[in-house]
Design an enzyme around this catalytic site. Structure first.
Site, short mmCIF file in Angstrom:
data_model
loop_
_atom_site.label_atom_id
_atom_site.label_comp_id
_atom_site.label_asym_id
_atom_site.label_seq_id
_atom_site.Cartn_x
_atom_site.Cartn_y
_atom_site.Cartn_z
N ASP A 99 0.39 -7.24 -0.91
CA ASP A 99 0.38 -6.30 -2.02
C ASP A 99 -0.68 -6.66 -3.05
O ASP A 99 -1.24 -7.77 -3.05
CB ASP A 99 1.78 -6.29 -2.68
CG ASP A 99 2.15 -4.93 -3.24
OD1 ASP A 99 1.24 -4.14 -3.55
OD2 ASP A 99 3.36 -4.66 -3.38
N ASP A 111 -39.52 21.89 3.71
CA ASP A 111 -40.37 22.24 2.58
C ASP A 111 -40.67 20.96 1.80
O ASP A 111 -39.84 20.47 1.05
CB ASP A 111 -39.63 23.25 1.68
CG ASP A 111 -40.37 23.41 0.36
OD1 ASP A 111 -41.59 23.15 0.32
OD2 ASP A 111 -39.71 23.80 -0.63
N ASP A 130 11.08 -7.97 0.64
CA ASP A 130 10.02 -7.59 -0.31
C ASP A 130 10.00 -8.56 -1.49
O ASP A 130 10.50 -9.70 -1.42
CB ASP A 130 10.23 -6.13 -0.73
CG ASP A 130 8.92 -5.41 -1.07
OD1 ASP A 130 8.45 -5.59 -2.20
OD2 ASP A 130 8.37 -4.70 -0.22
N ARG A 186 1.19 -4.73 -15.36
CA ARG A 186 2.48 -5.13 -14.79
C ARG A 186 2.75 -6.61 -15.09
O ARG A 186 3.17 -7.38 -14.22
CB ARG A 186 2.51 -4.89 -13.28
CG ARG A 186 3.91 -4.59 -12.76
CD ARG A 186 3.99 -4.70 -11.26
NE ARG A 186 5.30 -4.26 -10.77
CZ ARG A 186 5.83 -4.63 -9.63
NH1 ARG A 186 5.19 -5.43 -8.81
NH2 ARG A 186 7.00 -4.19 -9.26
N ASP A 213 3.85 4.45 -3.08
CA ASP A 213 5.19 4.08 -3.55
C ASP A 213 6.07 5.30 -3.65
O ASP A 213 7.28 5.19 -3.88
CB ASP A 213 5.10 3.40 -4.92
CG ASP A 213 4.81 1.92 -4.79
OD1 ASP A 213 4.85 1.41 -3.66
OD2 ASP A 213 4.54 1.27 -5.82
N LYS A 256 3.55 -8.17 4.34
CA LYS A 256 3.09 -7.06 3.49
C LYS A 256 2.26 -7.68 2.38
O LYS A 256 2.76 -8.49 1.61
CB LYS A 256 4.30 -6.31 2.92
CG LYS A 256 3.96 -5.17 1.97
CD LYS A 256 5.25 -4.43 1.58
CE LYS A 256 5.04 -3.45 0.45
NZ LYS A 256 6.32 -2.88 -0.01
C1 GLA Z 1 4.46 -2.51 -5.23
C2 GLA Z 1 4.63 -2.01 -3.82
C3 GLA Z 1 6.09 -1.74 -3.53
C4 GLA Z 1 6.87 -3.02 -3.76
C5 GLA Z 1 6.64 -3.54 -5.16
C6 GLA Z 1 7.25 -4.90 -5.36
O1 GLA Z 1 4.75 -1.50 -6.15
O2 GLA Z 1 3.86 -0.87 -3.61
O3 GLA Z 1 6.26 -1.29 -2.21
O4 GLA Z 1 6.49 -3.97 -2.80
O5 GLA Z 1 5.26 -3.65 -5.45
O6 GLA Z 1 7.04 -5.40 -6.61
#
Ligand code: GLA
Length: 731
Positions: free
Chosen positions: A479, A51, A367, A444, A549, A477
């Protein structure tokens, strides 16, 4: 491949994407019309079926008289300001202050393969005969903006990848204020729309809402794709479900601020656009310059959401993720974050590694907290130098000790960030995003680095490369723990100031491209306060993402269920953690935590030194089950059986191997109620004629019986118990 047909007579393109068709047409006056997307249709010229009556802005005296009014026209890439008042795909501000865009056909090309997107992550073809691409060049002869609209189809897939490259063919600058990756017009408003919404520790929850008149959107203005909304939506027929009904998926390969808008107009047609968020965005296009939009991946399913998800899973596993780790089994890892937080040294990590090795765990990930002055989250980010004093040795020594204990070694970075309390910030305060005349907003306790700057990119490449070269590191990892505020780069001229959002992403992608190319053996996992950047773009560089997390097995049911709408199970970072759970305080059985973590990359995140003998036995069983079923989970088809959102008691899902010989069914009792009615589950994805044994039940039945009649989930006693059923084909 012969998947893109041009029907000369009607000037129609038909894209045959697996079991779906996408049809567009060039009108006599060169408008690019969207005609159809859905199950296959035999005809080419579909104009008579739509249409298109009414609508303003047809001027019979003008040589540019439109064939179809812009007001009602179903458009492939509409501009604003020329009679189409719906949400546009592109607007451009010319130097004289005018801003209309009306792109008309110039030429087209159909070729094998798929071109890369300059500076941007995208799907790719593994060989030139795996994909075919249509590139249509269009131009607005008044403002000088031209565009190439790219459409790629992949062999046997219901997916279509789209993006556009815009170019200023005029003599004076243009400002792109609004530039989408995709626009699709649907001929009705009879759809419900899916949003994957959430927050920190509650990512990608599922919400369907019927479309209503006017606009409805899903977006992030946070600089990153975000936990609040994922860059994905689906429109589905009102009665569609996991197994039936038409579903249209829209997924954006981008990690920055995005907008997805569905607008229902007066004719009750629906326009969906998706792309970079136009909020606070402008891009100056000097004469001769080009701008490439991020890629959008569209998926049609005529068989419910499940089929749509599996189409994304296949495409993103094989045509988006890359590198040596794409198809390789991922090592079972143990991450020390929830085991130690910032309080660790080399001895503690080595102790963890030794205990882990006994359990069959294969990699230790160190970590946050190994670098700079980093005893908590107030300082140190940016100073990517090993804190040997804290560790008690060099990184190389630590890695050797972990390797000697029989484990690979992984390391955490948060490269895009800087604490004001860091040597990096003290030396280069201008490297952080901030507005010189305003106070900075911390998140943070940290600021975001200006990834658009070459110095910042070079610093990060140099620091990360140095660390990765200094020891035998197998995993990173990556982040990213806050969103962007005060989006301002002091390195950009004022007229390019609003480019910062996108220039940030281009800078980040450049750094990632460099590192994954330089360190092909390293497995990269992305993370952003958990799953705040779980998007297809990140998966192009890093084949797995830490989903949340929140490691609570019951909360994870929802997070992983929502994630599975788009993202392959093999990309979902999932770990077994301690109880009471650190995010919820809930206590769940060890077995359930293992079963839920199997729905992903699988690993651990707890202090093994604090476990009981009984727990160790459970880890042994979990590791065995992981090895037995890893291939089915990693390479098989995933089916959602019972939604944790719809059913307050049960959740269930299953994996089926590609040859349909093996399947694994997992059910979790969310909340127990006494004397609850039996809960029946109907399996999916089996061969109807196959004869299957459910090992744990000792029952052998045909696939069609298991799928159509189903069976009652075995009774469990207590909250949060899980049931795992292994199914093997016997004939
Ligand atoms: C974030 C990540 C966690 C960890 C913290 C470290 O929150 O998601 O898995 O690595 O940072 O500060």
């Amino acid at each position: 491949m012969d998947a893109i047909i041009f029907h000369e007579e009607s000037k129609t393109f038909k894209l045959i994407a697996g079991e779906s068709n996408y049809v567009l047409q060039i009108t006599p006056k060169g408008q690019i019309a969207h005609r159809y997307w859905g199950a296959p249709v035999r005809d080419f010229d579909l104009r008579a079926m739509l249409d298109l009556a009414g609508g303003a802005c047809i001027d019979e005296n003008d040589e540019n008289i439109l064939d179809e009014s812009n007001e009602t026209f179903h458009a492939e890439y509409p501009g604003g300001g020329a009679g189409d008042w719906r949400i546009p795909a592109v607007t451009a501000l010319a130097q004289d202050g005018s801003s209309a865009v009306d792109l008309r056909y110039v030429s087209h090309e159909i070729f094998d393969g798929k071109p890369a997107l300059k500076g941007l992550p995208a799907t790719y073809a593994n060989s030139s005969d795996e994909a075919q691409t249509l590139a249509i060049t269009v131009k607005d002869k008044y403002c000088g903006l031209s565009a190439v609209l790219y459409y790629t189809v992949f062999d046997g897939s219901n997916a279509i990848a789209r993006h556009s490259v815009l170019r200023n063919d005029g003599d004076t600058p243009l400002s792109l204020n609004y530039v989408m990756s995709v626009c699709v017009d649907f001929p009705s408003m009879d759809y419900k729309m899916l949003g994957l919404y959430g927050a920190w520790a509650r990512e990608r929850h599922v919400e369907w809402k019927p479309l209503r008149r006017g606009g409805q959107n899903i977006q992030s203005r946070r600089g990153f794709s975000s936990a609040q909304f994922n860059p994905f939506t689906a429109l589905a027929a009102p009665n569609a479900d996991e197994k039936s009904g038409e579903v249209y998926g829209f997924s954006l390969v981008y990690s920055g601020s995005f907008l997805i808008e569905a607008e229902v107009d007066v004719k009750e047609t629906t326009r969906v656009v998706m792309g970079i968020n136009p909020y606070d965005f402008a891009w100056k296009l000097d004469a001769g310059e080009e701008f490439t939009t991020p890629e959008a991946v569209l998926v049609y399913s005529g068989a419910g959401y499940g089929e749509m998800s599996r189409t994304y899973h296949k495409l993103y596993s094989k045509n988006l993720c890359r590198g040596q780790w794409r198809d390789k089994r991922r090592p079972i890892l143990i991450n020390n974050w929830e085991a130690t937080y910032f309080k660790f040294n080399a001895d503690k990590l080595v102790q963890l590694a030794k205990l882990a090795e006994k359990q069959g765990i294969e990699m230790l990930v160190m970590d946050d907290g190994w670098f700079g002055k980093r005893e908590n989250d107030h300082s140190g980010l940016g100073d990517w130098y090993v804190n040997e004093e804290k560790l008690g040795c060099s990184l190389d020594e630590l890695v050797n000790r972990v390797n000697d204990a029989g484990l690979k070694f992984g390391i955490w970075f948060e490269p895009e960030m800087v604490n004001p309390d860091s040597n990096l910030y003290r030396a280069h305060p201008d490297w952080a995003l901030a507005m010189p005349t305003r106070p900075r907003t911390l998140g943070r306790n940290q600021m975001v680095l200006d990834m658009s700057r070459k110095e910042v990119q070079d610093y990060l490449v140099e620091r990360i490369s140095d660390i990765l070269n200094s020891a035998n590191i197998s995993y990173v990892k990556w982040d990213c723990n806050r969103f962007i505020t005060e989006a301002f780069s002091c390195a950009l001229p004022a007229e390019r100031g609003r480019e910062i959002w996108h220039r940030y992403m281009l800078g980040l992608y450049g750094v990632l491209e460099h590192l994954v190319t330089a360190f092909p053996k390293v497995l990269f996992e992305s993370c952003a306060s958990g799953g705040a950047r779980f998007d297809p773009a990140m998966l192009h560089y890093m084949p797995q993402t830490w989903a949340s997390d929140n490691t609570d097995a019951i909360d994870r049911l929802k997070i992983q269920y929502g994630t599975s709408f788009v993202y392959p199970i093999r990309t979902i970072g999932a770990h077994v953690s301690a109880t009471p759970n650190h995010q919820t305080g809930r206590t769940t059985p060890f077995m359930t935590r293992g079963d839920v973590a199997l729905q992903g990359t699988f690993g651990y995140e707890l202090d093994l030194a604090k476990l009981s003998e009984g727990d160790y036995d459970q880890i042994e069983d979990q590791v065995d089950r992981y090895h037995e079923y890893q291939k089915v989970i990693f390479n098989g088809d995933f089916y959602r059986l019972i939604s944790p959102f719809d059913d307050l008691t049960q959740a269930a899902w299953m994996y089926v191997s590609a040859d349909k010989k093996n399947a694994l069914v997992q059910c979790v009792m969310q909340i127990m109620t006494a004397n609850h009615p039996p809960r029946r589950v109907k399996l999916q994805g089996l061969d109807p004629a196959g004869f299957y044994k459910i090992e744990e039940l000792g029952v052998t039945m045909h696939g069609d019986t298991l799928m159509n009649l189903g069976f009652i989930i075995p009774e469990v006693y207590g909250d949060h118990q899980s049931v795992c059923l292994t199914i093997k084909r016997k004939g």
